[in-house]
Design a protein around this motif. Structure first.
Motif, PDB file in Angstrom:
ATOM      1  N   ARG A 134      44.150  -5.618  17.480  1.00 59.17           N
ATOM      2  CA  ARG A 134      43.329  -5.500  16.267  1.00 59.17           C
ATOM      3  C   ARG A 134      44.208  -5.614  15.023  1.00 59.17           C
ATOM      4  NH1 ARG A 134      41.416   0.025  15.814  1.00 59.17           N
ATOM      5  NH2 ARG A 134      40.848  -0.348  17.959  1.00 59.17           N
ATOM      6  N   THR A 135      45.344  -4.923  15.031  1.00 62.66           N
ATOM      7  CA  THR A 135      46.265  -4.953  13.890  1.00 62.66           C
ATOM      8  C   THR A 135      46.830  -6.344  13.696  1.00 62.66           C
ATOM      9  OG1 THR A 135      46.835  -2.646  14.303  1.00 62.66           O
ATOM     10  CG2 THR A 135      48.342  -3.908  12.917  1.00 62.66           C
ATOM     11  N   GLU A 136      47.219  -6.990  14.789  1.00 62.89           N
ATOM     12  CA  GLU A 136      47.795  -8.329  14.696  1.00 62.89           C
ATOM     13  C   GLU A 136      46.776  -9.327  14.153  1.00 62.89           C
ATOM     14  OE1 GLU A 136      49.999 -11.636  17.514  1.00 62.89           O
ATOM     15  OE2 GLU A 136      49.635  -9.629  18.273  1.00 62.89           O
ATOM     16  N   ARG A 137      45.536  -9.235  14.602  1.00 61.43           N
ATOM     17  CA  ARG A 137      44.492 -10.135  14.090  1.00 61.43           C
ATOM     18  C   ARG A 137      44.250  -9.906  12.604  1.00 61.43           C
ATOM     19  NH1 ARG A 137      40.778 -12.407  18.097  1.00 61.43           N
ATOM     20  NH2 ARG A 137      41.526 -11.835  20.154  1.00 61.43           N
ATOM     21  N   LYS A 138      44.271  -8.643  12.183  1.00 62.16           N
ATOM     22  CA  LYS A 138      44.066  -8.324  10.770  1.00 62.16           C
ATOM     23  C   LYS A 138      45.207  -8.898   9.926  1.00 62.16           C
ATOM     24  CE  LYS A 138      42.435  -4.266  10.201  1.00 62.16           C
ATOM     25  NZ  LYS A 138      42.326  -2.799  10.092  1.00 62.16           N
ATOM     26  N   LEU A 139      46.445  -8.730  10.394  1.00 59.68           N
ATOM     27  CA  LEU A 139      47.589  -9.261   9.660  1.00 59.68           C
ATOM     28  C   LEU A 139      47.572 -10.787   9.632  1.00 59.68           C
ATOM     29  CD1 LEU A 139      50.442  -6.892  10.856  1.00 59.68           C
ATOM     30  CD2 LEU A 139      49.375  -6.982   8.612  1.00 59.68           C
ATOM     31  N   TYR A 140      47.196 -11.406  10.748  1.00 56.50           N
ATOM     32  CA  TYR A 140      47.126 -12.865  10.802  1.00 56.50           C
ATOM     33  C   TYR A 140      46.082 -13.375   9.809  1.00 56.50           C
ATOM     34  CZ  TYR A 140      46.554 -17.606  12.516  1.00 56.50           C
ATOM     35  OH  TYR A 140      46.477 -18.959  12.591  1.00 56.50           O
TER      36      TYR A 140
ATOM     37  N   GLN B  98      45.155 -11.923   7.095  1.00 58.55           N
ATOM     38  CA  GLN B  98      45.708 -11.697   5.767  1.00 58.55           C
ATOM     39  C   GLN B  98      46.680 -12.817   5.387  1.00 58.55           C
ATOM     40  OE1 GLN B  98      47.650  -7.916   5.677  1.00 58.55           O
ATOM     41  NE2 GLN B  98      46.829  -7.376   3.694  1.00 58.55           N
ATOM     42  N   VAL B  99      47.571 -13.171   6.304  1.00 60.66           N
ATOM     43  CA  VAL B  99      48.535 -14.238   6.055  1.00 60.66           C
ATOM     44  C   VAL B  99      47.798 -15.562   5.862  1.00 60.66           C
ATOM     45  CG1 VAL B  99      50.388 -15.598   7.097  1.00 60.66           C
ATOM     46  CG2 VAL B  99      50.449 -13.109   7.220  1.00 60.66           C
ATOM     47  N   GLU B 100      46.802 -15.812   6.696  1.00 55.18           N
ATOM     48  CA  GLU B 100      46.039 -17.053   6.576  1.00 55.18           C
ATOM     49  C   GLU B 100      45.332 -17.122   5.221  1.00 55.18           C
ATOM     50  OE1 GLU B 100      42.593 -19.647   8.842  1.00 55.18           O
ATOM     51  OE2 GLU B 100      42.936 -17.571   9.436  1.00 55.18           O
TER      52      GLU B 100
ATOM     53  N   GLU C 296      46.267 -15.689   2.424  1.00 60.18           N
ATOM     54  CA  GLU C 296      47.294 -15.930   1.407  1.00 60.18           C
ATOM     55  C   GLU C 296      47.707 -17.396   1.384  1.00 60.18           C
ATOM     56  OE1 GLU C 296      50.433 -13.212   2.316  1.00 60.18           O
ATOM     57  OE2 GLU C 296      49.258 -11.451   1.754  1.00 60.18           O
TER      58      GLU C 296
END
Length: 66
Positions: A34-40, A42-44, A46
């Motif tokens: 879940r955390t990794e998908r959220k960070l991904y 966010q990066v996408e 940006e």
């Protein structure tokens, strides 16, 4: 009669411990995902912003049944 209950308890302890460890590991994996998908996402977002692209449509590709 006390020996029987003692044997039952000692027989169940390893099963309970393994089930607890399994639940902890699965919960950790799901949280990391879940955390990794959220960070991904966010990066996408940006990167899309840097390139001047519109924000990603969050509903695209999702089924109406979910």
């Amino acid at each position: 009669m006390g020996e029987i209950w003692g044997a039952i308890v000692w027989g169940l302890i390893p099963t309970i411990v393994v089930a607890g460890l399994f639940a902890f590991v699965i919960r950790s994996i799901l949280r990391m995902d879940r955390t990794e998908r959220k960070l991904y996402a966010q990066v996408e977002a940006e990167e899309r912003l840097k390139r001047g692209l519109p924000p990603r449509d969050e509903t695209a590709g999702r089924s109406a049944h979910r």
